[in-house]
Design a protein around this motif. Structure first.
Motif, PDB file in Angstrom:
ATOM      1  N   GLN A 115       0.887  -1.202  -0.088  1.00  0.00           N
ATOM      2  CA  GLN A 115      -0.202  -0.032   0.082  1.00  0.00           C
ATOM      3  C   GLN A 115       0.825   1.217  -0.077  1.00  0.00           C
ATOM      4  O   GLN A 115       1.782   1.470   0.963  1.00  0.00           O
ATOM      5  CB  GLN A 115      -0.756  -0.061   1.136  1.00  0.00           C
ATOM      6  N   SER A 116       0.597   2.223  -0.977  1.00  0.00           N
ATOM      7  CA  SER A 116       1.533   3.331  -1.004  1.00  0.00           C
ATOM      8  C   SER A 116       0.996   4.218  -0.016  1.00  0.00           C
ATOM      9  O   SER A 116      -0.403   4.339   0.243  1.00  0.00           O
ATOM     10  CB  SER A 116       1.458   3.938  -2.612  1.00  0.00           C
ATOM     11  N   VAL A 117       1.842   5.090   0.703  1.00  0.00           N
ATOM     12  CA  VAL A 117       1.478   6.057   1.691  1.00  0.00           C
ATOM     13  C   VAL A 117       2.216   7.464   1.530  1.00  0.00           C
ATOM     14  O   VAL A 117       3.305   7.443   1.346  1.00  0.00           O
ATOM     15  CB  VAL A 117       1.788   5.216   3.113  1.00  0.00           C
ATOM     16  N   VAL A 118       1.408   8.253   1.899  1.00  0.00           N
ATOM     17  CA  VAL A 118       1.980   9.954   1.888  1.00  0.00           C
ATOM     18  C   VAL A 118       1.450  10.387   3.371  1.00  0.00           C
ATOM     19  O   VAL A 118       0.567  10.379   3.618  1.00  0.00           O
ATOM     20  CB  VAL A 118       1.349  10.734   0.851  1.00  0.00           C
ATOM     21  N   TYR A 119       2.507  10.695   4.133  1.00  0.00           N
ATOM     22  CA  TYR A 119       2.597  11.597   5.339  1.00  0.00           C
ATOM     23  C   TYR A 119       2.591  12.741   4.924  1.00  0.00           C
ATOM     24  O   TYR A 119       3.435  13.291   4.260  1.00  0.00           O
ATOM     25  CB  TYR A 119       3.717  10.999   6.218  1.00  0.00           C
ATOM     26  N   THR A 120       1.826  13.656   5.233  1.00  0.00           N
ATOM     27  CA  THR A 120       1.758  15.288   4.870  1.00  0.00           C
ATOM     28  C   THR A 120       2.418  16.193   5.828  1.00  0.00           C
ATOM     29  O   THR A 120       2.775  17.263   5.188  1.00  0.00           O
ATOM     30  CB  THR A 120       0.305  15.448   4.786  1.00  0.00           C
ATOM     31  N   ARG A 121       3.009  15.696   6.810  1.00  0.00           N
ATOM     32  CA  ARG A 121       3.729  16.708   7.537  1.00  0.00           C
ATOM     33  C   ARG A 121       5.063  16.315   8.036  1.00  0.00           C
ATOM     34  O   ARG A 121       5.243  14.928   8.119  1.00  0.00           O
ATOM     35  CB  ARG A 121       2.846  16.932   9.002  1.00  0.00           C
ATOM     36  N   ILE A 122       5.803  16.855   8.339  1.00  0.00           N
ATOM     37  CA  ILE A 122       7.279  16.673   8.951  1.00  0.00           C
ATOM     38  C   ILE A 122       7.399  17.514  10.196  1.00  0.00           C
ATOM     39  O   ILE A 122       6.891  18.554  10.372  1.00  0.00           O
ATOM     40  CB  ILE A 122       8.485  16.711   7.946  1.00  0.00           C
ATOM     41  N   PRO A 123       8.335  17.053  11.180  1.00  0.00           N
ATOM     42  CA  PRO A 123       8.710  17.991  12.330  1.00  0.00           C
ATOM     43  C   PRO A 123       9.509  19.064  11.802  1.00  0.00           C
ATOM     44  O   PRO A 123      10.441  19.000  10.991  1.00  0.00           O
ATOM     45  CB  PRO A 123       9.753  17.265  13.082  1.00  0.00           C
ATOM     46  N   ARG A 124       9.193  20.145  12.242  1.00  0.00           N
ATOM     47  CA  ARG A 124       9.721  21.581  11.702  1.00  0.00           C
ATOM     48  C   ARG A 124      10.835  22.043  12.742  1.00  0.00           C
ATOM     49  O   ARG A 124      10.680  22.471  13.633  1.00  0.00           O
ATOM     50  CB  ARG A 124       8.722  22.719  11.210  1.00  0.00           C
ATOM     51  N   LEU A 125      11.877  22.548  12.031  1.00  0.00           N
ATOM     52  CA  LEU A 125      12.949  23.252  12.832  1.00  0.00           C
ATOM     53  C   LEU A 125      12.617  24.769  12.773  1.00  0.00           C
ATOM     54  O   LEU A 125      12.048  25.429  12.032  1.00  0.00           O
ATOM     55  CB  LEU A 125      14.392  23.057  12.152  1.00  0.00           C
ATOM     56  N   ASP A 126      13.324  25.731  13.543  1.00  0.00           N
ATOM     57  CA  ASP A 126      13.122  26.998  13.612  1.00  0.00           C
ATOM     58  C   ASP A 126      13.970  27.644  12.616  1.00  0.00           C
ATOM     59  O   ASP A 126      15.120  27.058  11.883  1.00  0.00           O
ATOM     60  CB  ASP A 126      14.188  27.465  14.994  1.00  0.00           C
ATOM     61  N   PRO A 127      13.127  28.387  11.571  1.00  0.00           N
ATOM     62  CA  PRO A 127      14.039  28.837  10.423  1.00  0.00           C
ATOM     63  C   PRO A 127      15.294  29.640  10.699  1.00  0.00           C
ATOM     64  O   PRO A 127      15.999  29.649   9.910  1.00  0.00           O
ATOM     65  CB  PRO A 127      12.720  29.787   9.921  1.00  0.00           C
TER      66      PRO A 127
END
Length: 236
Positions: free
Chosen positions: A2-14
């Motif tokens: 089953q192909s899967v897409v996770y839409t979010r990643i943990p974000r670092l301080d710009p």
């Protein structure tokens, strides 16, 4: 599968990403230390398409079935400005994962670059548009678009495990994937290294020798190096 897409990643301080973007890969590598630095460094075959290519941004990962790049298009749907698309098909030359149109669209989307563990093509056109791409090989092999695959899952890219959200940095010397928990320390220690090297250059400009500035005397003594004021053939 089953192909899967996770839409979010943990974000670092710009602001932290901006600091990292001003540092060369070599300094970040040494800033991480001898163990973690090696763990984060991709194999030498992962090379910049053109010497001036530089990337620094968070990883959107994409695993693609060999000969197929359907999941590239899934990755495009979730990538944000500044992100680095990190694509792999296990390093296979079958089916180019990346080309001119992908670069053109990425520039419109203001993405930060691409790292391709597999084939890319259209190298001249991409170089002319100056979009930063790093790849392990070049091949015009035509890709299918069937899947299966996955987006934003851990992937192995040129010998390094890359997790979604890792900080990807690359320049003419190579590419690294730095876990978010290690970025602050890597940047801090690399900045200290840059400052130290600036001081070394200042002393060299004043006429001091690299032997003295780099503290080679104690290292020569520890290595047991003997200097003989003679021509080697005179001793035979």
């Amino acid at each position: 599968m089953q192909s899967v897409v996770y839409t979010r990643i943990p974000r670092l301080d710009p602001a932290l990403i901006a600091r990292a973007s001003r540092i060369n890969v070599a300094d970040l590598h040494e800033g991480l230390g001898p163990v973690v630095g090696r763990q984060c460094l991709m194999q030498p075959q992962m090379r910049a398409l053109f010497p001036a290519a530089r990337i620094c941004g968070q990883a959107i990962t994409s695993f693609n079935f060999p000969g197929d790049n359907l999941m590239l298009h899934a990755a495009f749907r979730v990538a944000a400005p500044g992100d680095i698309l990190v694509l792999t098909n296990g390093g296979s030359p079958q089916g180019a994962l990346w080309g001119e149109i992908a670069s053109y669209y990425s520039r419109i989307r203001q993405l930060g670059g691409a790292v391709i563990d597999g084939a890319m093509r259209d190298t001249l056109q991409i170089t002319e548009m100056a979009f930063p791409v790093f790849a392990s090989c070049v091949s015009v092999s035509y890709p299918g678009k069937r899947g299966p695959g996955a987006v934003n899952v851990p992937v192995v890219v040129s010998g390094v495990t890359v997790n979604p959200g890792d900080l990807i940095v690359g320049d003419a010397d190579g590419v690294m994937a730095i876990p978010p928990a290690q970025v602050e320390a890597a940047v801090r220690d690399a900045e200290a290294r840059v400052a130290k090297e600036a001081e070394i250059k200042r002393r060299l400009d004043e006429g001091q020798t690299l032997y003295d500035v780099a503290g080679m005397k104690s290292l020569f003594e520890a290595a047991g190096i003997v200097e003989i004021d003679a021509v080697w053939s005179d001793r035979t």
